[in-house]
Design an enzyme around this catalytic site. Structure first.
Site, PDB file in Angstrom:
ATOM      1  N   THR A  29       0.843  -1.189   0.000  1.00 20.60           N
ATOM      2  CA  THR A  29       0.000   0.000   0.000  1.00 20.60           C
ATOM      3  C   THR A  29       0.884   1.246   0.000  1.00 20.60           C
ATOM      4  O   THR A  29       1.932   1.255   0.632  1.00 20.60           O
ATOM      5  CB  THR A  29      -0.904   0.003   1.251  1.00 20.60           C
ATOM      6  OG1 THR A  29      -1.780  -1.131   1.195  1.00 20.60           O
ATOM      7  CG2 THR A  29      -1.744   1.272   1.330  1.00 20.60           C
ATOM      8  N   THR A  32       4.331   4.735  -3.588  1.00 22.00           N
ATOM      9  CA  THR A  32       5.357   4.051  -4.367  1.00 22.00           C
ATOM     10  C   THR A  32       4.818   2.739  -4.919  1.00 22.00           C
ATOM     11  O   THR A  32       5.051   2.389  -6.085  1.00 22.00           O
ATOM     12  CB  THR A  32       6.606   3.789  -3.508  1.00 22.00           C
ATOM     13  OG1 THR A  32       7.037   5.024  -2.910  1.00 22.00           O
ATOM     14  CG2 THR A  32       7.749   3.235  -4.349  1.00 22.00           C
ATOM     15  N   GLY A  86       6.067  -0.696   0.309  1.00 18.17           N
ATOM     16  CA  GLY A  86       6.884   0.479   0.579  1.00 18.17           C
ATOM     17  C   GLY A  86       7.291   0.516   2.040  1.00 18.17           C
ATOM     18  O   GLY A  86       7.025  -0.410   2.806  1.00 18.17           O
ATOM     19  N   LYS A  98       6.507   1.370   9.141  1.00 17.36           N
ATOM     20  CA  LYS A  98       5.475   1.325   8.119  1.00 17.36           C
ATOM     21  C   LYS A  98       4.130   1.655   8.756  1.00 17.36           C
ATOM     22  O   LYS A  98       3.974   1.543   9.960  1.00 17.36           O
ATOM     23  CB  LYS A  98       5.427  -0.051   7.449  1.00 17.36           C
ATOM     24  CG  LYS A  98       6.653  -0.326   6.567  1.00 17.36           C
ATOM     25  CD  LYS A  98       6.726  -1.762   6.072  1.00 17.36           C
ATOM     26  CE  LYS A  98       5.456  -2.283   5.464  1.00 17.36           C
ATOM     27  NZ  LYS A  98       4.953  -1.426   4.349  1.00 17.36           N
ATOM     28  N   GLY A  99       3.185   2.043   7.918  1.00 14.08           N
ATOM     29  CA  GLY A  99       1.844   2.332   8.423  1.00 14.08           C
ATOM     30  C   GLY A  99       1.386   3.748   8.199  1.00 14.08           C
ATOM     31  O   GLY A  99       0.329   4.149   8.687  1.00 14.08           O
ATOM     32  N   GLY A 101       0.170   4.808   5.644  1.00 16.34           N
ATOM     33  CA  GLY A 101      -1.080   4.682   4.900  1.00 16.34           C
ATOM     34  C   GLY A 101      -2.164   3.955   5.675  1.00 16.34           C
ATOM     35  O   GLY A 101      -3.199   3.595   5.105  1.00 16.34           O
ATOM     36  N   GLU A 107      -0.525  -5.260   6.251  1.00 14.13           N
ATOM     37  CA  GLU A 107       0.828  -5.337   5.692  1.00 14.13           C
ATOM     38  C   GLU A 107       1.682  -6.349   6.440  1.00 14.13           C
ATOM     39  O   GLU A 107       2.428  -7.123   5.841  1.00 14.13           O
ATOM     40  CB  GLU A 107       1.484  -3.954   5.732  1.00 14.13           C
ATOM     41  CG  GLU A 107       0.909  -2.977   4.719  1.00 14.13           C
ATOM     42  CD  GLU A 107       1.476  -1.577   4.850  1.00 14.13           C
ATOM     43  OE1 GLU A 107       1.395  -0.825   3.863  1.00 14.13           O
ATOM     44  OE2 GLU A 107       1.984  -1.226   5.936  1.00 14.13           O
TER      45      GLU A 107
END
Length: 229
Positions: A29, A32, A86, A98-99, A101, A107
């Site tokens: 997600t 990129t 990404g 990450k996260g 989004g 993920e």
């Protein structure tokens, strides 16, 4: 310096070239990954490439299906051959945040069921010490204020993430996200373990011992692996 969106497109298109016929592919997600999904969909259309996709968010699933890709639920496959995703920050030990989004739970589930995990990033995401980007923590809605107080007491500078209408952002799983504004995370494994043991925390955005390689965009695209550290 190569413009950021050009780097994202560069690594996204390169990652799409790594996918082979009949693979089960985890689709991440983010901005990129959007370039990757679009490039992979072109291969499906132009080459007749047969692949099955497992997505990490509703919006990635919608994009992939709109582009004509076959998408299934993760419980419909035994294992994922490779996941391309990404990262908001990644250090040279291949530890990441990450996260951004709001898809960190899906993920991490997809990543844990993948034989190989590849992250694609522009060069601004690579750092020596994790930090400088809010660390997302997905939490249940019930008792969120108590978690905010706990994180404040631990000097983690929590901020409840809000949507454009200023209401608390709700994830695909119906949870909230608390962003921790920590300048430097010198012991990510210690923090990850502490967060995982707090009642009400569903998942955190520290991705440790997950990534196999990172494709970094730039004038000279390069790949970080555990062996290259």
């Amino acid at each position: 310096m190569m413009e950021v969106n050009a780097q994202k497109q560069q690594v996204g298109e390169y990652a799409a070239s790594l996918v082979q016929a009949d693979m089960v592919v985890g689709l991440g997600t983010g901005s990129t990954v959007k370039y990757f999904v679009e490039a992979l969909a072109r291969r499906v259309q132009l080459e007749g490439l047969q692949i099955t996709g497992v997505t990490t968010s509703k919006r990635t699933a919608e994009l992939a299906q709109r582009l004509g890709m076959t998408i299934v639920d993760i419980d419909e496959v035994d294992q994922i051959d490779v996941t391309i995703d990404g990262a908001d920050r990644v250090n040279r030990h291949l530890e990441g945040i990450k996260g951004g989004g709001a898809a960190l739970l899906f993920e991490k589930i997809v990543a844990r069921h993948s034989k190989r995990n590849i992250w694609i990033v522009d060069e601004s995401k690579v750092c020596d010490v994790l930090g400088g980007f809010p660390l997302p923590v997905e939490v249940v809605q019930y008792g969120v204020e108590h978690l905010m107080q706990l994180f404040t007491g631990a000097q983690l500078q929590p901020v409840l993430r809000r949507a454009s209408d200023q209401q608390p952002l709700v994830t695909d799983n119906g949870n909230y996200i608390i962003d921790l504004h920590v300048a430097q995370i010198n012991q990510p494994a210690v923090l990850a373990d502490w967060l995982a043991n707090q009642v009400g925390v569903v998942e955190h955005g520290l991705f440790l011992d997950i990534c196999d390689e990172v494709i970094v965009g730039g004038e000279t695209m390069h790949i970080l692996t555990a062996q290259s550290v």
